[in-house]
Scaffold this motif. Sequence first.
Motif, PDB file in Angstrom:
ATOM      1  N   TYR A  26       7.444   1.526  -5.687  1.00  0.00           N
ATOM      2  CA  TYR A  26       8.137   1.885  -4.446  1.00  0.00           C
ATOM      3  C   TYR A  26       9.546   2.403  -4.734  1.00  0.00           C
ATOM      4  CZ  TYR A  26       4.578  -0.649  -1.768  1.00  0.00           C
ATOM      5  OH  TYR A  26       3.398  -1.069  -1.207  1.00  0.00           O
ATOM      6  N   HIS A  27       9.972   3.371  -3.931  1.00  0.00           N
ATOM      7  CA  HIS A  27      11.396   3.700  -3.902  1.00  0.00           C
ATOM      8  C   HIS A  27      12.028   2.753  -2.888  1.00  0.00           C
ATOM      9  CE1 HIS A  27      15.054   6.130  -4.287  1.00  0.00           C
ATOM     10  NE2 HIS A  27      15.239   5.786  -3.028  1.00  0.00           N
ATOM     11  N   VAL A  28      12.956   1.925  -3.336  1.00  0.00           N
ATOM     12  CA  VAL A  28      13.480   0.843  -2.504  1.00  0.00           C
ATOM     13  C   VAL A  28      14.862   1.198  -1.960  1.00  0.00           C
ATOM     14  CG1 VAL A  28      14.051  -1.604  -2.388  1.00  0.00           C
ATOM     15  CG2 VAL A  28      12.184  -0.831  -3.874  1.00  0.00           C
ATOM     16  N   PHE A  29      14.991   1.069  -0.649  1.00  0.00           N
ATOM     17  CA  PHE A  29      16.296   1.143  -0.001  1.00  0.00           C
ATOM     18  C   PHE A  29      16.834  -0.284   0.084  1.00  0.00           C
ATOM     19  CE2 PHE A  29      14.111   4.929   1.346  1.00  0.00           C
ATOM     20  CZ  PHE A  29      15.103   5.902   1.393  1.00  0.00           C
ATOM     21  N   LEU A  30      17.950  -0.519  -0.602  1.00  0.00           N
ATOM     22  CA  LEU A  30      18.538  -1.847  -0.651  1.00  0.00           C
ATOM     23  C   LEU A  30      19.612  -1.954   0.423  1.00  0.00           C
ATOM     24  CD1 LEU A  30      18.383  -0.678  -3.925  1.00  0.00           C
ATOM     25  CD2 LEU A  30      18.379  -3.148  -4.162  1.00  0.00           C
ATOM     26  N   ALA A  31      19.394  -2.854   1.375  1.00  0.00           N
ATOM     27  CA  ALA A  31      20.309  -3.003   2.499  1.00  0.00           C
ATOM     28  C   ALA A  31      21.001  -4.359   2.428  1.00  0.00           C
ATOM     29  CB  ALA A  31      19.541  -2.877   3.815  1.00  0.00           C
ATOM     30  N   ALA A  32      22.323  -4.349   2.401  1.00  0.00           N
ATOM     31  CA  ALA A  32      23.108  -5.585   2.378  1.00  0.00           C
ATOM     32  C   ALA A  32      24.557  -5.232   2.640  1.00  0.00           C
ATOM     33  CB  ALA A  32      22.964  -6.308   1.045  1.00  0.00           C
ATOM     34  N   ARG A  33      25.345  -6.246   2.952  1.00  0.00           N
ATOM     35  CA  ARG A  33      26.762  -6.003   3.231  1.00  0.00           C
ATOM     36  C   ARG A  33      27.567  -5.751   1.964  1.00  0.00           C
ATOM     37  NH1 ARG A  33      28.464 -11.123   6.582  1.00  0.00           N
ATOM     38  NH2 ARG A  33      27.180 -12.032   4.946  1.00  0.00           N
ATOM     39  N   ARG A  34      27.194  -6.407   0.866  1.00  0.00           N
ATOM     40  CA  ARG A  34      27.979  -6.300  -0.369  1.00  0.00           C
ATOM     41  C   ARG A  34      27.559  -5.048  -1.138  1.00  0.00           C
ATOM     42  NH1 ARG A  34      27.368 -12.499  -2.361  1.00  0.00           N
ATOM     43  NH2 ARG A  34      25.225 -12.036  -1.770  1.00  0.00           N
ATOM     44  N   HIS A  35      28.245  -3.949  -0.828  1.00  0.00           N
ATOM     45  CA  HIS A  35      27.828  -2.649  -1.344  1.00  0.00           C
ATOM     46  C   HIS A  35      27.910  -2.570  -2.859  1.00  0.00           C
ATOM     47  CE1 HIS A  35      27.882   1.873  -1.671  1.00  0.00           C
ATOM     48  NE2 HIS A  35      26.857   1.652  -0.895  1.00  0.00           N
ATOM     49  N   ASP A  36      28.904  -3.232  -3.460  1.00  0.00           N
ATOM     50  CA  ASP A  36      29.034  -3.158  -4.911  1.00  0.00           C
ATOM     51  C   ASP A  36      27.798  -3.738  -5.599  1.00  0.00           C
ATOM     52  OD1 ASP A  36      29.717  -5.691  -3.918  1.00  0.00           O
ATOM     53  OD2 ASP A  36      31.065  -6.135  -5.587  1.00  0.00           O
ATOM     54  N   ARG A  37      27.273  -4.820  -5.072  1.00  0.00           N
ATOM     55  CA  ARG A  37      26.099  -5.448  -5.689  1.00  0.00           C
ATOM     56  C   ARG A  37      24.850  -4.585  -5.549  1.00  0.00           C
ATOM     57  NH1 ARG A  37      25.675 -11.959  -5.453  1.00  0.00           N
ATOM     58  NH2 ARG A  37      27.821 -12.474  -5.998  1.00  0.00           N
ATOM     59  N   ILE A  38      24.631  -4.029  -4.365  1.00  0.00           N
ATOM     60  CA  ILE A  38      23.410  -3.239  -4.195  1.00  0.00           C
ATOM     61  C   ILE A  38      23.515  -1.887  -4.908  1.00  0.00           C
ATOM     62  CG2 ILE A  38      22.539  -4.387  -2.148  1.00  0.00           C
ATOM     63  CD1 ILE A  38      23.751  -2.165  -0.440  1.00  0.00           C
ATOM     64  N   GLU A  39      24.727  -1.370  -5.077  1.00  0.00           N
ATOM     65  CA  GLU A  39      24.904  -0.149  -5.873  1.00  0.00           C
ATOM     66  C   GLU A  39      24.474  -0.401  -7.315  1.00  0.00           C
ATOM     67  OE1 GLU A  39      25.554   2.893  -5.441  1.00  0.00           O
ATOM     68  OE2 GLU A  39      26.821   3.227  -3.695  1.00  0.00           O
ATOM     69  N   GLU A  40      24.871  -1.534  -7.847  1.00  0.00           N
ATOM     70  CA  GLU A  40      24.513  -1.881  -9.224  1.00  0.00           C
ATOM     71  C   GLU A  40      23.002  -2.049  -9.365  1.00  0.00           C
ATOM     72  OE1 GLU A  40      25.385  -5.498 -12.410  1.00  0.00           O
ATOM     73  OE2 GLU A  40      26.750  -5.179 -10.723  1.00  0.00           O
ATOM     74  N   LEU A  41      22.379  -2.738  -8.401  1.00  0.00           N
ATOM     75  CA  LEU A  41      20.940  -2.958  -8.452  1.00  0.00           C
ATOM     76  C   LEU A  41      20.186  -1.652  -8.243  1.00  0.00           C
ATOM     77  CD1 LEU A  41      18.523  -4.816  -8.709  1.00  0.00           C
ATOM     78  CD2 LEU A  41      18.816  -5.443  -6.289  1.00  0.00           C
ATOM     79  N   ALA A  42      20.678  -0.814  -7.344  1.00  0.00           N
ATOM     80  CA  ALA A  42      20.030   0.483  -7.116  1.00  0.00           C
ATOM     81  C   ALA A  42      20.022   1.328  -8.389  1.00  0.00           C
ATOM     82  CB  ALA A  42      20.736   1.229  -5.990  1.00  0.00           C
ATOM     83  N   ALA A  43      21.124   1.289  -9.118  1.00  0.00           N
ATOM     84  CA  ALA A  43      21.186   2.025 -10.378  1.00  0.00           C
ATOM     85  C   ALA A  43      20.184   1.472 -11.388  1.00  0.00           C
ATOM     86  CB  ALA A  43      22.600   1.968 -10.944  1.00  0.00           C
ATOM     87  N   GLU A  44      20.002   0.154 -11.364  1.00  0.00           N
ATOM     88  CA  GLU A  44      19.069  -0.495 -12.295  1.00  0.00           C
ATOM     89  C   GLU A  44      17.618  -0.116 -12.013  1.00  0.00           C
ATOM     90  OE1 GLU A  44      17.194  -4.939 -12.683  1.00  0.00           O
ATOM     91  OE2 GLU A  44      19.354  -4.809 -12.302  1.00  0.00           O
ATOM     92  N   ILE A  45      17.245  -0.053 -10.734  1.00  0.00           N
ATOM     93  CA  ILE A  45      15.828   0.128 -10.380  1.00  0.00           C
ATOM     94  C   ILE A  45      15.505   1.522  -9.850  1.00  0.00           C
ATOM     95  CG2 ILE A  45      15.600  -2.336  -9.878  1.00  0.00           C
ATOM     96  CD1 ILE A  45      15.575  -1.625  -6.879  1.00  0.00           C
ATOM     97  N   GLY A  46      16.507   2.400  -9.787  1.00  0.00           N
ATOM     98  CA  GLY A  46      16.261   3.745  -9.277  1.00  0.00           C
ATOM     99  C   GLY A  46      16.086   3.783  -7.773  1.00  0.00           C
ATOM    100  N   GLY A  47      16.754   2.867  -7.067  1.00  0.00           N
ATOM    101  CA  GLY A  47      16.650   2.811  -5.613  1.00  0.00           C
ATOM    102  C   GLY A  47      17.847   3.439  -4.939  1.00  0.00           C
ATOM    103  N   THR A  48      17.973   3.173  -3.637  1.00  0.00           N
ATOM    104  CA  THR A  48      19.069   3.706  -2.834  1.00  0.00           C
ATOM    105  C   THR A  48      19.792   2.558  -2.148  1.00  0.00           C
ATOM    106  OG1 THR A  48      17.874   5.774  -2.398  1.00  0.00           O
ATOM    107  CG2 THR A  48      19.697   5.229  -0.917  1.00  0.00           C
ATOM    108  N   ALA A  49      21.084   2.460  -2.359  1.00  0.00           N
ATOM    109  CA  ALA A  49      21.892   1.410  -1.738  1.00  0.00           C
ATOM    110  C   ALA A  49      22.421   1.897  -0.392  1.00  0.00           C
ATOM    111  CB  ALA A  49      23.048   1.015  -2.650  1.00  0.00           C
ATOM    112  N   VAL A  50      22.248   1.087   0.636  1.00  0.00           N
ATOM    113  CA  VAL A  50      22.764   1.411   1.960  1.00  0.00           C
ATOM    114  C   VAL A  50      23.509   0.189   2.489  1.00  0.00           C
ATOM    115  CG1 VAL A  50      22.237   2.233   4.272  1.00  0.00           C
ATOM    116  CG2 VAL A  50      20.730   2.873   2.366  1.00  0.00           C
ATOM    117  N   ALA A  51      24.826   0.266   2.537  1.00  0.00           N
ATOM    118  CA  ALA A  51      25.614  -0.858   3.044  1.00  0.00           C
ATOM    119  C   ALA A  51      25.214  -1.129   4.488  1.00  0.00           C
ATOM    120  CB  ALA A  51      27.100  -0.545   2.950  1.00  0.00           C
TER     121      ALA A  51
END
Length: 246
Positions: A26-51
């Motif tokens: 799956y291409h995962v859209f990571l949704a959370a308030r802590r944008h720095d954390r989801i940006e890091e995880l998105a880079a790791e898994i090839g997903g998209t971070a959305v604060a």
Amino acid sequence: MTTAVVTGASSGIGAATARRLAGAGYHVFLAARRHDRIEELAAEIGGTAVATDVTSEESVAALAEAVGPTLDVLVNNAGGAFGSSPVSEAATEDWRRMYEVNVIGLMQVTRALLPALVASGAGAIVNVGSTAGRVAYEGGAGYTAAKHGTKVVTETLRLELFDQPVRVMEIAPGMVRTDEFALVRFDGDAEKAAAVYRGVAEPLVAEDIADAVTWMVTRPAHVNIDELVIRPRAQAAQHKVHRVTD
């Protein structure tokens, strides 16, 4: 490309689920308030971070805009427990926060993304509930009320979407040891947080729940896992936990 949204994706069950779904293609859209954390995880898994703040309609609308016209999977994981006071000493703001994130937030995200889930032709929603949504216990009224809300919203949504190409499911974990859940509940008191798991050799971990969620959404489109209650072997019930003492 199959797509998934995971709310509360910055840590714990949400982060583990995002990783597992990405591993399943799956291409995962990571949704959370802590944008720095989801940006890091998105880079790791090839997903998209959305604060995203699930309690804000404007923020949720921006998430829906980022996802686009179709979506295959929604995991409503954002939630939390705040405080453990008896009803006689309850903090109104704690109860309000729990209802806002566990019920209102879940509704707002589902409402915003439902058209995209229907448009996919085989959408799947997994709401992360809790065994607290089934059993009452002292000091837990605010959280159990909110998670009972999660359960009933799930059941109602399934009835309302019975003729639509969307599966509606709930996973209800018992004792899961994560880095933050108990700490948040006890306002950062590490001793109280550690006591929850003391003597339990093998509580569930976030990866156990992520594995189960991924199994649920990857069943054939005609298979609906209405609810999956999952506990560690050591936990027979909310009050019945095997603990090893020194």
